[in-house]
Every structure is written in structure tokens, then in C-alpha cells.
Design a protein around this motif. Structure first.
Motif, PDB file in Angstrom:
ATOM      1  N   TYR A 105     -63.612  -4.482 -22.978  1.00 13.40           N
ATOM      2  CA  TYR A 105     -63.307  -5.856 -22.627  1.00 13.40           C
ATOM      3  C   TYR A 105     -64.318  -6.362 -21.611  1.00 13.40           C
ATOM      4  CZ  TYR A 105     -60.926  -3.872 -18.495  1.00 13.40           C
ATOM      5  OH  TYR A 105     -60.625  -3.207 -17.346  1.00 13.40           O
ATOM      6  N   TRP A 106     -64.313  -7.681 -21.423  1.00 13.65           N
ATOM      7  CA  TRP A 106     -65.217  -8.344 -20.487  1.00 13.65           C
ATOM      8  C   TRP A 106     -64.392  -8.917 -19.346  1.00 13.65           C
ATOM      9  CZ3 TRP A 106     -70.619  -9.138 -21.031  1.00 13.65           C
ATOM     10  CH2 TRP A 106     -71.166  -8.616 -22.203  1.00 13.65           C
ATOM     11  N   VAL A 107     -64.927  -8.791 -18.134  1.00 14.41           N
ATOM     12  CA  VAL A 107     -64.209  -9.296 -16.974  1.00 14.41           C
ATOM     13  C   VAL A 107     -65.160 -10.060 -16.051  1.00 14.41           C
ATOM     14  CG1 VAL A 107     -62.437  -7.501 -16.960  1.00 14.41           C
ATOM     15  CG2 VAL A 107     -64.593  -7.121 -15.724  1.00 14.41           C
ATOM     16  N   GLU A 108     -64.606 -11.039 -15.370  1.00 11.60           N
ATOM     17  CA  GLU A 108     -65.262 -11.682 -14.232  1.00 11.60           C
ATOM     18  C   GLU A 108     -64.607 -11.115 -12.979  1.00 11.60           C
ATOM     19  OE1 GLU A 108     -66.467 -15.992 -16.185  1.00 11.60           O
ATOM     20  OE2 GLU A 108     -64.704 -15.823 -14.896  1.00 11.60           O
ATOM     21  N   THR A 109     -65.384 -10.720 -12.005  1.00 12.94           N
ATOM     22  CA  THR A 109     -64.870  -9.938 -10.878  1.00 12.94           C
ATOM     23  C   THR A 109     -65.197 -10.590  -9.539  1.00 12.94           C
ATOM     24  OG1 THR A 109     -65.239  -7.918 -12.186  1.00 12.94           O
ATOM     25  CG2 THR A 109     -64.838  -7.644  -9.827  1.00 12.94           C
ATOM     26  N   ILE A 110     -64.220 -10.572  -8.634  1.00 11.32           N
ATOM     27  CA  ILE A 110     -64.426 -10.946  -7.235  1.00 11.32           C
ATOM     28  C   ILE A 110     -64.141  -9.703  -6.400  1.00 11.32           C
ATOM     29  CG2 ILE A 110     -63.637 -12.376  -5.310  1.00 11.32           C
ATOM     30  CD1 ILE A 110     -62.893 -14.521  -7.315  1.00 11.32           C
ATOM     31  N   LEU A 111     -65.065  -9.341  -5.531  1.00 13.36           N
ATOM     32  CA  LEU A 111     -64.903  -8.180  -4.659  1.00 13.36           C
ATOM     33  C   LEU A 111     -64.893  -8.655  -3.203  1.00 13.36           C
ATOM     34  CD1 LEU A 111     -67.378  -5.711  -6.432  1.00 13.36           C
ATOM     35  CD2 LEU A 111     -64.896  -5.881  -6.722  1.00 13.36           C
ATOM     36  N   VAL A 112     -63.800  -8.322  -2.499  1.00 14.83           N
ATOM     37  CA  VAL A 112     -63.602  -8.798  -1.129  1.00 14.83           C
ATOM     38  C   VAL A 112     -63.555  -7.605  -0.179  1.00 14.83           C
ATOM     39  CG1 VAL A 112     -62.132 -10.138   0.419  1.00 14.83           C
ATOM     40  CG2 VAL A 112     -62.259 -10.732  -2.032  1.00 14.83           C
ATOM     41  N   PRO A 113     -64.506  -7.491   0.753  1.00 13.49           N
ATOM     42  CA  PRO A 113     -64.469  -6.395   1.733  1.00 13.49           C
ATOM     43  C   PRO A 113     -63.252  -6.535   2.650  1.00 13.49           C
ATOM     44  CG  PRO A 113     -66.654  -7.411   1.633  1.00 13.49           C
ATOM     45  CD  PRO A 113     -65.725  -8.311   0.895  1.00 13.49           C
ATOM     46  N   LEU A 114     -62.566  -5.419   2.938  1.00 16.73           N
ATOM     47  CA  LEU A 114     -61.397  -5.408   3.817  1.00 16.73           C
ATOM     48  C   LEU A 114     -61.597  -4.354   4.920  1.00 16.73           C
ATOM     49  CD1 LEU A 114     -58.491  -5.485   1.165  1.00 16.73           C
ATOM     50  CD2 LEU A 114     -59.491  -7.430   2.380  1.00 16.73           C
ATOM     51  N   ALA A 115     -60.919  -4.584   6.039  1.00 18.87           N
ATOM     52  CA  ALA A 115     -60.926  -3.628   7.156  1.00 18.87           C
ATOM     53  C   ALA A 115     -62.345  -3.239   7.543  1.00 18.87           C
ATOM     54  CB  ALA A 115     -60.099  -2.384   6.800  1.00 18.87           C
ATOM     55  N   ARG A 116     -63.102  -4.252   7.999  1.00 21.42           N
ATOM     56  CA  ARG A 116     -64.502  -4.013   8.361  1.00 21.42           C
ATOM     57  C   ARG A 116     -64.593  -3.144   9.622  1.00 21.42           C
ATOM     58  NH1 ARG A 116     -68.116  -7.722   5.929  1.00 21.42           N
ATOM     59  NH2 ARG A 116     -67.060  -9.393   4.751  1.00 21.42           N
ATOM     60  N   ARG A 117     -65.598  -2.339   9.631  1.00 18.51           N
ATOM     61  CA  ARG A 117     -65.911  -1.551  10.814  1.00 18.51           C
ATOM     62  C   ARG A 117     -66.815  -2.376  11.730  1.00 18.51           C
ATOM     63  NH1 ARG A 117     -66.771   1.800   6.328  1.00 18.51           N
ATOM     64  NH2 ARG A 117     -65.253   3.504   6.085  1.00 18.51           N
ATOM     65  N   ASP A 118     -67.149  -1.786  12.868  1.00 16.32           N
ATOM     66  CA  ASP A 118     -68.005  -2.492  13.824  1.00 16.32           C
ATOM     67  C   ASP A 118     -69.382  -2.790  13.239  1.00 16.32           C
ATOM     68  OD1 ASP A 118     -65.979  -2.420  15.658  1.00 16.32           O
ATOM     69  OD2 ASP A 118     -66.736  -0.638  16.720  1.00 16.32           O
TER      70      ASP A 118
END
Length: 300
Positions: free
Chosen positions: A104-117
Motif C-alpha cells: 500500500y501507499w501512505v502519506e506520513t507525518i513524523l513528529v519528534p517527541l520528548a526532545r533531549r537537550d
């Protein structure tokens, strides 16, 4: 006043399940940490079978190429919006569970969480929209567009060929009906090949134009080269002779064979009223002789 529950009471699992798209959370080592119910329905895999055990970096055959590289970018702290990407998981198994969806084909959004310093992300939230059907439509549209382009090119080629044929036809017609000014006041038109109404019209127009342009007194029609002659052809030739006479010039026929003479007689034509010579040489001599004797009027 409305009683709003604090956001801290919302769990990640309940939030992901409320999103009507495939949602998941990966840890920066590639381990799958959360998986919503929409993913379960799409892939046919229970979350208990993969959460905490499946590692995205250990299965490049399933998530590969640009999308995998975008995961690494997201873990480095850069949010990602990934256009339609192909996912191939046909026959893939994990923990004894076979994935039901194949490709299948997907459109993706990737969101960084819990950033370090340092800005890197401990987790990445992924949201994917299935665009398999849309990609199929796009492929059909592209195939149709290519077909239209091919058809347009074919039409252009056919139109160019048509114009070329018309140009060649006009050239052949001009070459097959050459009006030649052989002497001052004398023009000749050799009739060659097959003679039909279309050619007769073109010949008449060219001949009459030449009579006016050159102020010709004589127009010699040479019938020697005609491939076929019948009553229709004979009638058209006589019409040409008559049209020449209306412009004050004399129409002269040469190259008349016995069968042509019989055909003219069958048409009721009095050949005695038409200037006729055996061949072009005799006609030229007669016309030139008359042309140099102004006081003598040519017989019609």
C-alpha cells in the motif's frame, strides 16, 4: 462552568485510538512503543503482537528508502512530512502473526517527541494516511494522459502527413498541367495521364489565367499524352476550348487519334468548327505564321 478534565488525564493510547488514521510511536532505537486500533484494522495485526517487539530498523524490507531516512531525520529532531511512499509488507510475519495487507501507499507525518537537550527526540509519533486508492487513480490518470499525448502526437503526425500529401498533390497537379508560353501570344497545355473533373477544373483555371496573363492569341491543347479518353473527357475538353474562346483567344487541339475523333463525332461535335492539327509542331507553325500576319484573321 463546564467541567474540563485535565489534559494530563488523557492517555497516549486513547488519544491515538481517537485518530482515524494509522498512528504509532517509535523509540529512537527503532522499537515500536504504541500502535492504534486503526493500524490493527489496516494491517490485520493485533497490537499486542508487535508493540514492544517490532523494530523498524531491523526490517528495511518493509520500511525502506526515503521513508526510513526520514525516520532518522525525525529522531534527529526535524519534523517530517513525507509524500506518498510505497510500503511492501507482503507475507511479512512477526511473532508468528502474518500481516494481511500486501502493498500500500501512505502519506506520513513524523513528529519528534520528548526532545533531549541536544534537540534529538526520544520518540517519534507517526501518522499515516492510506492513499493506495488515490495512487491507483493517479496512475490511471497518468496512463490516460500518456495515451492522450500519444494520440495527440499521432494526430499531429497525421495532420502533418495530410499537409505534406496536399502539398505534393498540388505540386504533382501543377507539374501534370504545365501551361507553357512557347512564343509571344502562343501558349500550350499538354494533357497528361488521367483526366477527371477535378483536373479539368484546375486545368481550365490555369489555362484561362495564363491566357489573360500572357495576352495569348492561341492556346494549344495537346491530347497526345492522355491515358484514357471518353465522352466525359471529350466534353470537358470542348468546354475548355469554349472558355478560351470567350477570352478572345483561339483554342487549338492537337494529337487527336482516330478513336478520339470518333468520340467527338459521337458527341455531335463539328470538328470543322474546331482548330485541329495533327501534332504540336504543325500547330505551332500555323499559329506562328498567323501571328506574324496581323492583317489575316485566324479562323475559328
Amino acid at each position: 462552568m463546564a467541567d474540563y478534565p485535565p489534559l494530563s488525564d488523557l492517555t497516549l493510547a486513547s488519544t491515538l485510538d481517537a485518530i482515524p488514521q494509522m498512528c504509532f510511536v517509535y523509540r529512537d532505537d527503532g522499537l515500536l512503543m504504541a500502535f492504534n486500533s486503526h493500524c490493527e484494522r489496516m494491517l490485520g495485526v493485533p497490537r499486542a503482537a508487535v508493540v514492544g517487539t517490532f523494530n523498524i530498523f531491523e526490517h528495511p524490507e518493509m520500511v525502506f528508502g526515503e521513508l526510513l531516512a526520514r525516520y532518522h531525520d525525525a529522531f534527529r529532531g526535524a519534523p517530517q512530512v513525507v509524500p506518498a511512499t510505497e510500503i511492501r509488507i507482503k507475507g511479512a510475519t512477526h511473532s508468528g502473526v502474518e500481516v494481511q495487507t500486501e502493498v500500500y501507499w501512505v502519506e506520513t507525518i513524523l513528529v519528534p517527541l520528548a526532545r533531549r537537550d541536544d534537540g534529538t527526540a526520544t520518540y517519534v509519533l507517526g501518522i499515516q494516511r492510506d492513499v493506495t486508492e488515490l495512487m491507483g487513480v493517479r496512475r490511471e490518470i497518468e496512463a490516460a494522459r500518456q495515451t492522450i499525448d500519444v494520440q495527440a502526437d499521432t494526430i499531429d503526425s497525421l495532420e502533418a502527413a495530410r499537409r505534406e500529401i496536399e502539398a505534393q498533390k498540388a505540386t504533382i497537379q501543377a507539374l501534370s498541367t504545365p501551361v507553357i508560353e512557347v512564343w509571344d501570344g502562343i501558349i500550350t497545355l499538354p494533357l497528361l495521364g488521367h483526366f477527371n473533373s477535378e483536373r479539368a477544373s484546375a486545368m481550365t483555371s490555369q489555362l484561362l489565367d495564363a491566357v489573360v496573363r500572357t495576352r495569348a492569341r492561341y492556346a494549344i491543347l495537346d491530347l497526345t499524352g492522355l491515358a484514357v479518353i471518353d465522352t466525359t473527357t471529350g466534353d470537358q475538353i470542348l468546354r475548355i476550348v469554349s472558355a478560351v474562346g470567350l477570352l478572345g483567344a483561339t483554342g487549338v487541339l492537337v494529337g487527336i487519334q482516330a478513336e478520339i475523333a470518333q468520340m467527338f463525332v459521337g458527341l455531335g461535335v463539328d470538328l470543322g468548327r474546331v482548330r485541329v492539327h495533327h501534332n504540336l509542331r504543325e500547330a505551332l507553325k500555323a499559329c506562328m505564321r498567323e501571328a506574324t500576319t496581323p492583317e489575316r484573321s485566324p479562323s475559328r
